[in-house]
Design an enzyme around this catalytic site. Structure first.
Site, PDB file in Angstrom:
ATOM      1  N   GLU A 132       0.831  -1.115  -0.024  1.00  0.00           N
ATOM      2  CA  GLU A 132       0.240   0.225  -0.131  1.00  0.00           C
ATOM      3  C   GLU A 132       0.857   1.320   0.101  1.00  0.00           C
ATOM      4  O   GLU A 132       1.899   1.165   0.902  1.00  0.00           O
ATOM      5  CB  GLU A 132      -0.759  -0.070   1.144  1.00  0.00           C
ATOM      6  CG  GLU A 132      -2.077   1.061   1.388  1.00  0.00           C
ATOM      7  CD  GLU A 132      -1.505   2.236   2.014  1.00  0.00           C
ATOM      8  OE1 GLU A 132      -1.590   3.558   1.037  1.00  0.00           O
ATOM      9  OE2 GLU A 132      -0.947   2.332   2.942  1.00  0.00           O
ATOM     10  N   CYS A 152      -8.517   6.683  -5.880  1.00  0.00           N
ATOM     11  CA  CYS A 152      -8.063   5.587  -4.963  1.00  0.00           C
ATOM     12  C   CYS A 152      -9.496   5.031  -3.998  1.00  0.00           C
ATOM     13  O   CYS A 152     -10.283   5.681  -3.934  1.00  0.00           O
ATOM     14  CB  CYS A 152      -7.134   6.358  -3.796  1.00  0.00           C
ATOM     15  SG  CYS A 152      -6.965   5.308  -2.184  1.00  0.00           S
ATOM     16  N   ASP A 187      -5.856   9.290  -9.510  1.00  0.00           N
ATOM     17  CA  ASP A 187      -4.452   8.575 -10.007  1.00  0.00           C
ATOM     18  C   ASP A 187      -4.549   8.705 -11.401  1.00  0.00           C
ATOM     19  O   ASP A 187      -5.399   8.352 -11.997  1.00  0.00           O
ATOM     20  CB  ASP A 187      -4.364   7.278  -9.425  1.00  0.00           C
ATOM     21  CG  ASP A 187      -4.283   6.958  -7.837  1.00  0.00           C
ATOM     22  OD1 ASP A 187      -4.028   7.623  -7.192  1.00  0.00           O
ATOM     23  OD2 ASP A 187      -5.051   6.025  -7.323  1.00  0.00           O
TER      24      ASP A 187
END
Length: 272
Positions: free
Chosen positions: A83, A178, A185
């Site tokens: 992550e 996200c 993103d």
């Protein structure tokens, strides 16, 4: 099992003041692969997740700060992806740690990331060179009307079985979100293949249909690879997305058909 909701994503956190490998947060790849019909024990692709780390610092034995950049490569066969926010926090935890030299730092990072990913992770000093133009033919100038921005629409994909080509198609219009914070993103994606000629307008519509889709970078690329493979039936296929930097890190997931060698040389997009 770790889920994104269990991570530090979307939460206010204090930046670490001392080295802490426990900050790294693994997310199992299996669940997302099951959603797109990919068997985690018999992957239909090879690949890696290549990270570029721009903000790496530590102290030498006498307490003098050192700075560097690094490239990290996580194999797609690892049980877990790493992550991104936890990765950033972990790198910041090195800021006050003392190491004998740069190789010692890189070795420690490789060991910690390997433990998190569940497979050997490569860490080397330096970054790939910038390349001002995409290595392929852009499809972004196509005159098409688009009105779907999510979820991804695989039915837009098609290919002409009567025309076989080998080509690389590139789009800088890939955007996803996200799945925890909703933050955007941004990426440039390349699709290199040999086989029936892919309908370019349909491919562009398909890529834009990720615009409001919530999924991690690695998962988006695996979805693109799987759906292009299923709908267009190429003899072989490569998909890579080069995401823009956030918090000193960018990620570049690459997936390819079995038998395709890992690129001997790579590069960074101008936006990276």
């Amino acid at each position: 099992m770790n889920t994104p909701q269990d991570s530090s994503l979307g939460r206010e956190v204090s930046y670490p003041s001392q080295y802490d490998p426990g900050l790294l947060f693994p997310i199992p790849r299996r669940a997302a692969r099951e959603e797109i019909g990919v068997d985690d024990t018999a992957l239909p692709f090879v690949g890696h997740d290549r990270w570029h780390a721009f903000e790496l610092s530590w102290l030498d034995p006498r307490g003098k700060p050192q700075v560097a950049v690094a490239t990290v490569q996580v194999p797609c066969t690892s049980p877990n992806l790493i992550e991104s926010k936890s990765f950033k926090l972990y790198l910041n935890s090195l800021n006050s740690a003392r190491f004998d030299d740069a190789p010692a730092v890189l070795g420690r990072i490789a060991a910690d990331l390997s433990a998190c990913a569940g497979a050997p992770v490569q860490v080397v000093a330096g970054l790939p060179p910038l390349h001002e133009a995409p290595l392929g033919e852009s499809i972004d100038g196509l005159d098409v009307a688009i009105d779907c921005y999510g979820p991804p629409q695989a039915q837009y994909l098609s290919a002409d079985a009567g025309v076989e080509v080998e080509e690389t198609l590139v789009s800088a219009l890939l955007k996803s979100n996200c799945p925890v914070t909703g933050q955007p993103d941004w990426a440039t994606v390349s699709v290199r293949y040999q086989g029936p000629k892919i309908d370019r307008a349909g491919l562009l519509r398909y890529l834009v249909s990720y615009r409001e889709h919530a999924e991690f970078h690695e998962q988006c690329v695996e979805r693109i690879f799987s759906e292009v493979s299923a709908r267009c039936q190429p003899q072989w296929l490569e998909v890579e997305a080069r995401y823009t930097r956030r918090g000193g890190l960018d990620i570049n997931p690459w997936r390819a058909s079995h038998g395709i060698a890992t690129p001997a040389a790579t590069y960074r997009e101008l936006r990276q």
